[in-house]
Design a protein around this motif. Structure first.
Motif, short mmCIF file in Angstrom:
data_model
loop_
_atom_site.label_atom_id
_atom_site.label_comp_id
_atom_site.label_asym_id
_atom_site.label_seq_id
_atom_site.Cartn_x
_atom_site.Cartn_y
_atom_site.Cartn_z
N PHE A 89 0.83 -1.20 0.00
CA PHE A 89 0.00 0.00 0.00
C PHE A 89 0.86 1.26 0.00
O PHE A 89 1.81 1.37 0.77
CB PHE A 89 -0.91 0.03 1.23
N VAL A 90 0.53 2.20 -0.89
CA VAL A 90 1.13 3.53 -0.90
C VAL A 90 -0.01 4.52 -0.81
O VAL A 90 -0.94 4.48 -1.61
CB VAL A 90 1.95 3.78 -2.17
N GLY A 91 0.05 5.41 0.19
CA GLY A 91 -1.02 6.39 0.38
C GLY A 91 -0.47 7.76 0.69
O GLY A 91 0.74 7.97 0.73
N THR A 92 -1.35 8.69 0.92
CA THR A 92 -0.99 10.08 1.18
C THR A 92 -0.96 10.35 2.67
O THR A 92 -1.94 10.08 3.38
CB THR A 92 -2.01 11.02 0.51
N ARG A 93 0.16 10.89 3.15
CA ARG A 93 0.30 11.23 4.56
C ARG A 93 -0.75 12.28 4.93
O ARG A 93 -1.00 13.21 4.19
CB ARG A 93 1.70 11.79 4.81
N SER A 102 -6.04 6.75 3.93
CA SER A 102 -4.74 6.12 3.72
C SER A 102 -4.20 5.52 5.01
O SER A 102 -3.62 4.43 5.00
CB SER A 102 -3.74 7.13 3.16
N THR A 103 -4.37 6.21 6.12
CA THR A 103 -3.90 5.70 7.40
C THR A 103 -4.60 4.40 7.76
O THR A 103 -3.96 3.42 8.15
CB THR A 103 -4.12 6.74 8.52
N VAL A 111 -3.35 -3.19 6.00
CA VAL A 111 -2.36 -3.99 5.27
C VAL A 111 -1.29 -4.51 6.24
O VAL A 111 -0.91 -5.67 6.19
CB VAL A 111 -1.70 -3.16 4.14
N GLN A 112 -0.83 -3.64 7.14
CA GLN A 112 0.21 -4.05 8.09
C GLN A 112 -0.30 -5.11 9.06
O GLN A 112 0.37 -6.13 9.28
CB GLN A 112 0.70 -2.84 8.89
N THR A 171 3.97 -0.93 3.59
CA THR A 171 3.19 0.29 3.36
C THR A 171 4.12 1.49 3.30
O THR A 171 5.23 1.45 3.83
CB THR A 171 2.15 0.53 4.46
N ARG A 172 3.64 2.54 2.69
CA ARG A 172 4.38 3.80 2.64
C ARG A 172 3.38 4.94 2.53
O ARG A 172 2.51 4.93 1.67
CB ARG A 172 5.32 3.80 1.42
N LEU A 173 3.48 5.91 3.41
CA LEU A 173 2.67 7.12 3.32
C LEU A 173 3.59 8.23 2.84
O LEU A 173 4.64 8.46 3.42
CB LEU A 173 2.05 7.48 4.68
N ILE A 174 3.20 8.87 1.76
CA ILE A 174 4.05 9.89 1.16
C ILE A 174 3.48 11.28 1.37
O ILE A 174 2.28 11.45 1.55
CB ILE A 174 4.25 9.63 -0.35
N ARG A 175 4.36 12.26 1.36
CA ARG A 175 3.92 13.65 1.39
C ARG A 175 3.48 14.01 -0.01
O ARG A 175 3.92 13.42 -0.98
CB ARG A 175 5.05 14.56 1.85
N TRP A 176 2.65 15.01 -0.10
CA TRP A 176 2.09 15.36 -1.39
C TRP A 176 2.08 16.87 -1.53
O TRP A 176 1.86 17.58 -0.56
CB TRP A 176 0.67 14.82 -1.48
N GLY A 177 2.36 17.35 -2.71
CA GLY A 177 2.14 18.77 -2.93
C GLY A 177 3.31 19.53 -3.51
O GLY A 177 3.11 20.62 -4.03
#
Length: 65
Positions: free
Chosen positions: A28-32, A37-38, A44-45, A52-58
């Motif tokens: 899973f890759v989602g937006t921080r 996403s959380t 998933v975890q 999993t990975r939460l990424i910054r956006w913008g």
């Protein structure tokens, strides 16, 4: 789900639960900062010990750290 009449047979929330279970089987890759996403990343975890990975956006290079 329409052809199988999932909602009619099992109730309104059954299709949502099926989607959550199916989607939790992968990486899973989602937006921080996103509640959705959380929750998805935690699912998933905990359910599958998945990555999993939460990424910054913008802005460019937001995750270069």
């Amino acid at each position: 789900y329409a052809a199988e009449q999932t909602e009619v047979i099992y109730g309104k929330w059954h299709p949502v639960l099926l989607d959550a279970i199916i989607q939790s089987n992968g990486t899973f890759v989602g937006t921080r900062g996103s509640t959705t996403s959380t929750l998805a990343s935690r699912r998933v975890q905990s359910w599958h010990d998945g990555a999993t990975r939460l990424i910054r956006w913008g802005w460019p290079s937001a995750d270069d750290h």
